[in-house]
Design an enzyme around this catalytic site. Sequence first.
Site, PDB file in Angstrom:
ATOM      1  N   GLY A 178      -4.519  -4.360  -3.745  1.00 48.82           N
ATOM      2  CA  GLY A 178      -5.507  -3.339  -4.077  1.00 48.82           C
ATOM      3  C   GLY A 178      -4.734  -2.096  -4.464  1.00 48.82           C
ATOM      4  O   GLY A 178      -4.099  -1.476  -3.615  1.00 48.82           O
ATOM      5  N   HIS A 179      -4.698  -1.792  -5.751  1.00 50.73           N
ATOM      6  CA  HIS A 179      -3.912  -0.664  -6.236  1.00 50.73           C
ATOM      7  C   HIS A 179      -4.864   0.460  -6.655  1.00 50.73           C
ATOM      8  O   HIS A 179      -5.679   0.280  -7.569  1.00 50.73           O
ATOM      9  CB  HIS A 179      -3.023  -1.092  -7.401  1.00 50.73           C
ATOM     10  CG  HIS A 179      -1.971  -2.099  -6.989  1.00 50.73           C
ATOM     11  ND1 HIS A 179      -1.053  -2.630  -7.845  1.00 50.73           N
ATOM     12  CD2 HIS A 179      -1.697  -2.647  -5.775  1.00 50.73           C
ATOM     13  CE1 HIS A 179      -0.255  -3.466  -7.183  1.00 50.73           C
ATOM     14  NE2 HIS A 179      -0.647  -3.495  -5.931  1.00 50.73           N
ATOM     15  N   LYS A 236       1.844   2.153  -5.070  1.00 55.35           N
ATOM     16  CA  LYS A 236       2.428   1.613  -6.309  1.00 55.35           C
ATOM     17  C   LYS A 236       1.531   1.886  -7.520  1.00 55.35           C
ATOM     18  O   LYS A 236       2.008   2.284  -8.573  1.00 55.35           O
ATOM     19  CB  LYS A 236       2.632   0.088  -6.176  1.00 55.35           C
ATOM     20  CG  LYS A 236       3.573  -0.301  -5.044  1.00 55.35           C
ATOM     21  CD  LYS A 236       3.646  -1.805  -4.879  1.00 55.35           C
ATOM     22  CE  LYS A 236       2.388  -2.421  -4.310  1.00 55.35           C
ATOM     23  NZ  LYS A 236       2.050  -2.062  -2.933  1.00 55.35           N
ATOM     24  N   GLN A 245       1.985  -6.127  -3.140  1.00 53.08           N
ATOM     25  CA  GLN A 245       2.429  -6.218  -1.738  1.00 53.08           C
ATOM     26  C   GLN A 245       3.706  -5.370  -1.560  1.00 53.08           C
ATOM     27  O   GLN A 245       3.901  -4.420  -2.281  1.00 53.08           O
ATOM     28  CB  GLN A 245       2.653  -7.670  -1.294  1.00 53.08           C
ATOM     29  CG  GLN A 245       1.380  -8.494  -1.156  1.00 53.08           C
ATOM     30  CD  GLN A 245       0.790  -8.961  -2.463  1.00 53.08           C
ATOM     31  OE1 GLN A 245       1.449  -9.631  -3.234  1.00 53.08           O
ATOM     32  NE2 GLN A 245      -0.450  -8.631  -2.730  1.00 53.08           N
ATOM     33  N   ASP A 283       0.813  -1.232   0.000  1.00 50.39           N
ATOM     34  CA  ASP A 283       0.000   0.000   0.000  1.00 50.39           C
ATOM     35  C   ASP A 283       0.839   1.272   0.000  1.00 50.39           C
ATOM     36  O   ASP A 283       0.434   2.301   0.558  1.00 50.39           O
ATOM     37  CB  ASP A 283      -0.966   0.017   1.211  1.00 50.39           C
ATOM     38  CG  ASP A 283      -1.891  -1.182   1.202  1.00 50.39           C
ATOM     39  OD1 ASP A 283      -2.187  -1.690   0.109  1.00 50.39           O
ATOM     40  OD2 ASP A 283      -2.307  -1.601   2.298  1.00 50.39           O
TER      41      ASP A 283
HETATM   42  P1  GDP Z   1      -0.776   0.312  -3.546  1.00 51.21           P
HETATM   43  O1  GDP Z   1      -1.349  -0.976  -3.085  1.00 51.21           O
HETATM   44  O2  GDP Z   1       0.696   0.406  -3.294  1.00 51.21           O
HETATM   45  O3  GDP Z   1      -1.110   0.647  -4.968  1.00 51.21           O
HETATM   46  O4  GDP Z   1      -1.436   1.448  -2.625  1.00 51.21           O
HETATM   47  P2  GDP Z   1      -2.993   1.533  -2.198  1.00 51.21           P
HETATM   48  O5  GDP Z   1      -3.777   1.994  -3.359  1.00 51.21           O
HETATM   49  O6  GDP Z   1      -3.437   0.303  -1.504  1.00 51.21           O
HETATM   50  O7  GDP Z   1      -2.913   2.641  -1.061  1.00 51.21           O
HETATM   51  C1  GDP Z   1      -2.402   3.908  -1.298  1.00 51.21           C
HETATM   52  C2  GDP Z   1      -3.500   4.924  -0.928  1.00 51.21           C
HETATM   53  O8  GDP Z   1      -2.934   6.206  -0.847  1.00 51.21           O
HETATM   54  C3  GDP Z   1      -4.583   5.049  -1.982  1.00 51.21           C
HETATM   55  O9  GDP Z   1      -5.787   5.406  -1.352  1.00 51.21           O
HETATM   56  C4  GDP Z   1      -4.085   6.170  -2.869  1.00 51.21           C
HETATM   57  O10 GDP Z   1      -5.141   6.847  -3.541  1.00 51.21           O
HETATM   58  C5  GDP Z   1      -3.465   7.070  -1.859  1.00 51.21           C
HETATM   59  N1  GDP Z   1      -2.300   7.844  -2.297  1.00 51.21           N
HETATM   60  C6  GDP Z   1      -1.314   7.497  -3.171  1.00 51.21           C
HETATM   61  N2  GDP Z   1      -0.364   8.454  -3.216  1.00 51.21           N
HETATM   62  C7  GDP Z   1      -0.757   9.414  -2.347  1.00 51.21           C
HETATM   63  C8  GDP Z   1      -0.174  10.644  -1.921  1.00 51.21           C
HETATM   64  O11 GDP Z   1       0.914  11.045  -2.330  1.00 51.21           O
HETATM   65  N3  GDP Z   1      -0.868  11.359  -0.982  1.00 51.21           N
HETATM   66  C9  GDP Z   1      -2.066  10.951  -0.476  1.00 51.21           C
HETATM   67  N4  GDP Z   1      -2.655  11.701   0.437  1.00 51.21           N
HETATM   68  N5  GDP Z   1      -2.633   9.794  -0.856  1.00 51.21           N
HETATM   69  C10 GDP Z   1      -1.983   9.034  -1.770  1.00 51.21           C
HETATM   70  P1  IMO Z   2      -0.867  -4.234  -2.223  1.00 48.74           P
HETATM   71  O1  IMO Z   2      -0.421  -4.790  -3.543  1.00 48.74           O
HETATM   72  C1  IMO Z   2      -0.951  -4.562   2.101  1.00 48.74           C
HETATM   73  C2  IMO Z   2      -1.055  -8.576   3.797  1.00 48.74           C
HETATM   74  C3  IMO Z   2      -2.316  -9.001   4.502  1.00 48.74           C
HETATM   75  C4  IMO Z   2      -1.756  -9.950   5.531  1.00 48.74           C
HETATM   76  C5  IMO Z   2      -0.629 -10.640   4.771  1.00 48.74           C
HETATM   77  C6  IMO Z   2      -1.019 -11.978   4.176  1.00 48.74           C
HETATM   78  O2  IMO Z   2      -2.163  -3.529  -2.275  1.00 48.74           O
HETATM   79  O3  IMO Z   2       0.218  -3.428  -1.599  1.00 48.74           O
HETATM   80  P2  IMO Z   2      -2.545 -12.746   2.150  1.00 48.74           P
HETATM   81  O4  IMO Z   2      -3.926 -12.338   1.750  1.00 48.74           O
HETATM   82  O5  IMO Z   2      -1.502 -12.460   1.131  1.00 48.74           O
HETATM   83  O6  IMO Z   2      -2.484 -14.147   2.668  1.00 48.74           O
HETATM   84  O7  IMO Z   2      -2.221 -11.825   3.441  1.00 48.74           O
HETATM   85  O8  IMO Z   2      -0.251  -9.747   3.748  1.00 48.74           O
HETATM   86  N1  IMO Z   2      -1.237  -8.115   2.419  1.00 48.74           N
HETATM   87  C7  IMO Z   2      -1.164  -6.828   2.037  1.00 48.74           C
HETATM   88  N2  IMO Z   2      -0.995  -5.712   2.788  1.00 48.74           N
HETATM   89  N3  IMO Z   2      -1.035  -4.484   0.756  1.00 48.74           N
HETATM   90  C8  IMO Z   2      -1.177  -5.578   0.003  1.00 48.74           C
HETATM   91  O9  IMO Z   2      -1.133  -5.547  -1.337  1.00 48.74           O
HETATM   92  C9  IMO Z   2      -1.287  -6.832   0.646  1.00 48.74           C
HETATM   93  N4  IMO Z   2      -1.467  -8.102   0.228  1.00 48.74           N
HETATM   94  C10 IMO Z   2      -1.417  -8.874   1.309  1.00 48.74           C
HETATM   95  O10 IMO Z   2      -2.973  -7.908   5.091  1.00 48.74           O
HETATM   96  O11 IMO Z   2      -1.188  -9.234   6.588  1.00 48.74           O
HETATM   97 MG    MG Z   3      -2.872  -1.693  -1.809  1.00 49.67          MG
END
Ligand code: GDP
Ligand code: IMO
Ligand code: MG
Length: 430
Positions: A40-41, A16, A222, A13
Amino acid sequence: MAVDVILGLQWGDEGKGKIVDYYATDYDIIARFQGGPNAGHTLKLNGQQFVLHTIPSGIFNDHIINVIGNGVVIDPVVFRAELDNLITLGIDVKSRLLISKKAHLILPTHRLLDAAAEKAKGKSKIGSTLKGIAPAYMDKTGRNGLRVGDLLLESFNDDYQFLVNKHKALLENYNFEFDLAPLESEWQEAVEIIRSLNLIDCEHYINDQIIAGKKIMAEGAQGTLLDIDYGTYPYVTSSNTISASACIGLGIAPNQIRDVIGIAKAYCTRVGNGPFPSELDDETGELLRKVGNEFGATTGRERRCGWIDLPALKYSIMLNGATQMILTKVDVLNEFDEIKVCTHYDLDKHELNNNKTERVDRVPYDLHKYGITPVYKSIKGWNTEIKDSIPELLEDYLEYLEKELNIKIPMISIGPAREQIIRRTAESII
Ligand code: GDP
Ligand code: IMO
Ligand code: MG
């Protein structure tokens, strides 16, 4: 042309999806190489938010081919929902999406087994997303799995039933109650959609494209600290998340990797259980969660929050051979008068450490078995909204991080939207 990799340096998270989408215009192909619907991207385009789980984050750019590599595990049901959603938005997905025949399938019984195993673990549960990830990868390495290409075989239904019977026996052992029929019918429907898509021999395709001079970006899921080998085991996911995994998960040789772009948040979060040395279980942690809107994009769970952790980042940069780092969510720290940086860990006396206390700047073996006290350096906050230039105190902070981590930070992200980026260098960074 070589392949660049974008991946997370923390516990996932890191943002990416946003950064992949930002860079996508410079590439021809975006390819996912591991993980599955646990990811979840999030992308924010024209004020609207989209979350992708299996489909690469290049899908919103018209010219880009998106590849789901053999290292990915696909749940047809989640995939179908994602696909339908994009089609409803008017996006031409089908002609720009290729799926490796060697990617493994997540069955409904994998999801059930994930839930059963977590329940059985009780207090020591991992905090899995319950998407069936671990059971699917277990079947892959146990040589029982079903692959996307198997959908084209006449024997598929029998092969499916054989594996499901094995799963049913395991579920009985767990004493886990379930109703498989409705799950199976939506799964079978979704599988039909996958059959109708472009199923490829990913390794040949990618290598042909490299020879043809196409620009390819591998999109990690991840984060490094969730890697099955190097993460905070057993509180990890079930795939390798580091850059080397891009080779395995797409079928490319190590010498084809060029840049490795590590994404890190300006602070730190973790969702699920497991060690987190710089976690803030107080109102500062609560403030980070609130301002950063730190709730999981896949499960909606609260993300645990804490300060940035330099020993962990050094470890991740080393493992990935990261050539640059992009710091995201810098804006979340705008309202802090003081920011802290974890520079070292003080390890308690422990048999894993010859029964001595020690100050280290390396991630120790089995982090969760030691008592750990993070050592912090205090940094004066810039305490102002960032518009289109970098405040002086933030610049000082970035230079400090660059020096400590021995890596360039060419760009920072200051908001969720595609355009909320500040480049620190005029040079091309990819
Ligand atoms: P990922 O899994 O690495 O793609 O990241 P996620 O989407 O799970 O979580 C990142 C969260 O931060 C999302 O809600 C994005 O919309 C938000 N986000 C990404 N970059 C920024 C930033 O620079 N500032 C803020 N405030 N939010 C951001
Ligand atoms: P993105 O790509 C954050 C975490 C879960 C749990 C552990 C194992 O959005 O960054 P699993 O379902 O793989 O058996 O869970 O890994 N986890 C993540 N945490 N971002 C993710 O993906 C994750 N994918 C798995 O919360 O702790
Ligand atoms: Mg994510």
